[in-house]
Design a protein around this motif. Sequence first.
Motif, PDB file in Angstrom:
ATOM      1  N   ASN A   2       1.107  -1.208  -0.328  1.00 22.44           N
ATOM      2  CA  ASN A   2       0.333  -0.020  -0.464  1.00 22.44           C
ATOM      3  C   ASN A   2       0.791   1.277   0.136  1.00 22.44           C
ATOM      4  N   GLU A   3       2.071   1.212   0.517  1.00 21.93           N
ATOM      5  CA  GLU A   3       2.601   2.103   0.804  1.00 21.93           C
ATOM      6  C   GLU A   3       3.124   2.708  -0.651  1.00 21.93           C
ATOM      7  N   ALA A   4       3.593   1.836  -0.963  1.00 23.67           N
ATOM      8  CA  ALA A   4       4.581   1.648  -2.862  1.00 23.67           C
ATOM      9  C   ALA A   4       2.798   3.276  -3.781  1.00 23.67           C
ATOM     10  N   VAL A   5       1.920   1.708  -3.250  1.00 24.04           N
ATOM     11  CA  VAL A   5       1.094   2.263  -5.213  1.00 24.04           C
ATOM     12  C   VAL A   5       0.452   3.379  -3.895  1.00 24.04           C
ATOM     13  N   GLU A   6       0.640   3.895  -2.656  1.00 19.33           N
ATOM     14  CA  GLU A   6       0.308   5.033  -2.605  1.00 19.33           C
ATOM     15  C   GLU A   6       1.510   6.710  -2.717  1.00 19.33           C
ATOM     16  N   ILE A   7       2.629   5.727  -2.637  1.00 17.57           N
ATOM     17  CA  ILE A   7       3.907   7.244  -3.459  1.00 17.57           C
ATOM     18  C   ILE A   7       3.653   7.199  -4.563  1.00 17.57           C
ATOM     19  N   LEU A   8       3.760   6.493  -5.201  1.00 18.83           N
ATOM     20  CA  LEU A   8       2.554   6.081  -6.846  1.00 18.83           C
ATOM     21  C   LEU A   8       1.902   6.980  -7.201  1.00 18.83           C
ATOM     22  N   ARG A   9       0.832   7.382  -6.680  1.00 18.18           N
ATOM     23  CA  ARG A   9      -0.027   8.315  -6.723  1.00 18.18           C
ATOM     24  C   ARG A   9       0.074   9.740  -6.191  1.00 18.18           C
ATOM     25  N   HIS A  10       0.903   9.700  -5.034  1.00 19.72           N
ATOM     26  CA  HIS A  10       2.221  11.205  -4.958  1.00 19.72           C
ATOM     27  C   HIS A  10       1.986  11.427  -6.410  1.00 19.72           C
ATOM     28  N   ALA A  11       2.672  10.883  -7.168  1.00 22.19           N
ATOM     29  CA  ALA A  11       3.703  11.370  -8.261  1.00 22.19           C
ATOM     30  C   ALA A  11       1.741  10.867  -9.524  1.00 22.19           C
ATOM     31  N   ASN A  12       0.887  11.537  -8.988  1.00 18.50           N
ATOM     32  CA  ASN A  12      -0.683  11.853  -9.784  1.00 18.50           C
ATOM     33  C   ASN A  12      -0.435   9.687 -11.099  1.00 18.50           C
ATOM     34  N   MET A  13      -0.142   9.278 -10.753  1.00 17.87           N
ATOM     35  CA  MET A  13      -0.324   7.767 -10.917  1.00 17.87           C
ATOM     36  C   MET A  13      -1.888   7.488 -10.818  1.00 17.87           C
ATOM     37  N   ASP A  14      -2.293   7.132 -12.059  1.00 15.40           N
ATOM     38  CA  ASP A  14      -4.074   6.064 -11.356  1.00 15.40           C
ATOM     39  C   ASP A  14      -3.291   4.776 -10.677  1.00 15.40           C
ATOM     40  N   ASP A  15      -4.094   4.449 -10.010  1.00 16.35           N
ATOM     41  CA  ASP A  15      -4.802   3.305  -9.322  1.00 16.35           C
ATOM     42  C   ASP A  15      -4.339   2.042 -10.778  1.00 16.35           C
ATOM     43  N   ASP A  16      -5.577   2.101 -11.804  1.00 19.58           N
ATOM     44  CA  ASP A  16      -5.232   1.687 -13.027  1.00 19.58           C
ATOM     45  C   ASP A  16      -3.714   1.244 -14.283  1.00 19.58           C
ATOM     46  N   PHE A  17      -2.792   2.759 -13.698  1.00 22.85           N
ATOM     47  CA  PHE A  17      -1.842   2.524 -14.364  1.00 22.85           C
ATOM     48  C   PHE A  17      -0.624   1.874 -13.896  1.00 22.85           C
ATOM     49  N   ILE A  18      -1.222   1.848 -12.571  1.00 20.98           N
ATOM     50  CA  ILE A  18       0.132   1.522 -11.293  1.00 20.98           C
ATOM     51  C   ILE A  18      -0.733  -0.280 -11.173  1.00 20.98           C
ATOM     52  N   HIS A  19      -1.156  -0.720 -12.053  1.00 18.81           N
ATOM     53  CA  HIS A  19      -1.738  -2.059 -11.739  1.00 18.81           C
ATOM     54  C   HIS A  19      -2.046  -3.008 -12.612  1.00 18.81           C
ATOM     55  N   LYS A  20      -1.732  -1.937 -13.812  1.00 25.53           N
ATOM     56  CA  LYS A  20      -0.827  -2.821 -15.138  1.00 25.53           C
ATOM     57  C   LYS A  20      -0.203  -2.991 -15.454  1.00 25.53           C
ATOM     58  N   LEU A  21       0.792  -2.780 -14.594  1.00 20.61           N
ATOM     59  CA  LEU A  21       2.412  -2.872 -15.003  1.00 20.61           C
ATOM     60  C   LEU A  21       2.512  -4.284 -13.887  1.00 20.61           C
ATOM     61  N   VAL A  22       1.579  -4.645 -12.794  1.00 23.80           N
ATOM     62  CA  VAL A  22       2.411  -5.293 -12.147  1.00 23.80           C
ATOM     63  C   VAL A  22       2.642  -7.006 -12.779  1.00 23.80           C
ATOM     64  N   PRO A  23       2.204  -7.491 -13.795  1.00 24.20           N
ATOM     65  CA  PRO A  23       1.855  -8.471 -14.275  1.00 24.20           C
ATOM     66  C   PRO A  23       3.407  -8.495 -15.156  1.00 24.20           C
ATOM     67  N   GLU A  24       3.213  -7.840 -15.886  1.00 25.32           N
ATOM     68  CA  GLU A  24       4.660  -7.348 -16.719  1.00 25.32           C
ATOM     69  C   GLU A  24       5.973  -6.848 -15.585  1.00 25.32           C
ATOM     70  N   PHE A  25       5.951  -6.605 -14.665  1.00 24.96           N
ATOM     71  CA  PHE A  25       6.611  -6.794 -14.035  1.00 24.96           C
ATOM     72  C   PHE A  25       7.471  -7.713 -13.490  1.00 24.96           C
ATOM     73  N   ILE A  26       6.470  -8.743 -13.219  1.00 23.05           N
ATOM     74  CA  ILE A  26       6.527  -9.809 -12.543  1.00 23.05           C
ATOM     75  C   ILE A  26       7.507 -10.907 -12.860  1.00 23.05           C
ATOM     76  N   LEU A  27       6.744 -11.324 -14.372  1.00 21.88           N
ATOM     77  CA  LEU A  27       6.712 -11.892 -15.419  1.00 21.88           C
ATOM     78  C   LEU A  27       8.652 -11.441 -15.861  1.00 21.88           C
ATOM     79  N   TYR A  28       8.893 -10.333 -15.751  1.00 21.21           N
ATOM     80  CA  TYR A  28      10.615  -9.663 -16.514  1.00 21.21           C
ATOM     81  C   TYR A  28      11.628  -9.866 -14.946  1.00 21.21           C
ATOM     82  N   TRP A  29      10.957 -10.636 -14.152  1.00 27.31           N
ATOM     83  CA  TRP A  29      11.746 -10.302 -12.444  1.00 27.31           C
ATOM     84  C   TRP A  29      11.517 -11.677 -12.562  1.00 27.31           C
TER      85      TRP A  29
END
Length: 182
Positions: free
Chosen positions: A83-110
């Motif tokens: 939640n803290e990481a998501v909150e930091i990204l929200r403060h950078a004006n990123m919306d939840d949809d943008f943030i959560h769409k990145l998760v599958p790609e991030f997991i696959l890469y790593w």
Amino acid sequence: MTNTWRPSEDTMALITGILGINQAFAEDAVPEFVIYWMERGTIEASWNGKFIQHVKNQWSRFNNLPQSGVTATPISSDWQPCNEAVEILRHANMDDDFIHKLVPEFILYWKETQRCYPSWNTKFIQHAKFKWAKQFAFAKIKRGNRHVDSNRPRSTRDIPLLENLLDKSWADGLMLNGSAFK
């Protein structure tokens, strides 16, 4: 500096062999180094020398951090940013949809790189900020190729962050000590 710059093999051999710096650590420093120097627009005769100094400085900082007992682990298939990481990204004006769409790609890469890190949240914040900046750079290029109707009000998403930060239109007509604010 170009966005395709990479340190030479000799440079990496010196960093890992003679200086004893972890190769994965040095590899992870390349994108940050490239972005930093591209944004500065500096012309340099020896990027490899600058990169060696950059990695040495980062390695020194890394090794002088207090050890919290946290061990590096591989990313799990069901990992989610805290939640803290998501909150930091929200403060950078990123919306939840943008943030959560990145998760599958991030997991696959790593998962495919099989690297371990002590904080996947920190890595995710870096990744999200990179993707966010890349999205705006692409949008700026795209806007540059079309006619913008000057009579149409621009939305905040159409205005680059730097332009917003430097905007002084709110002070038009404001008088300070008998003279107009500029």
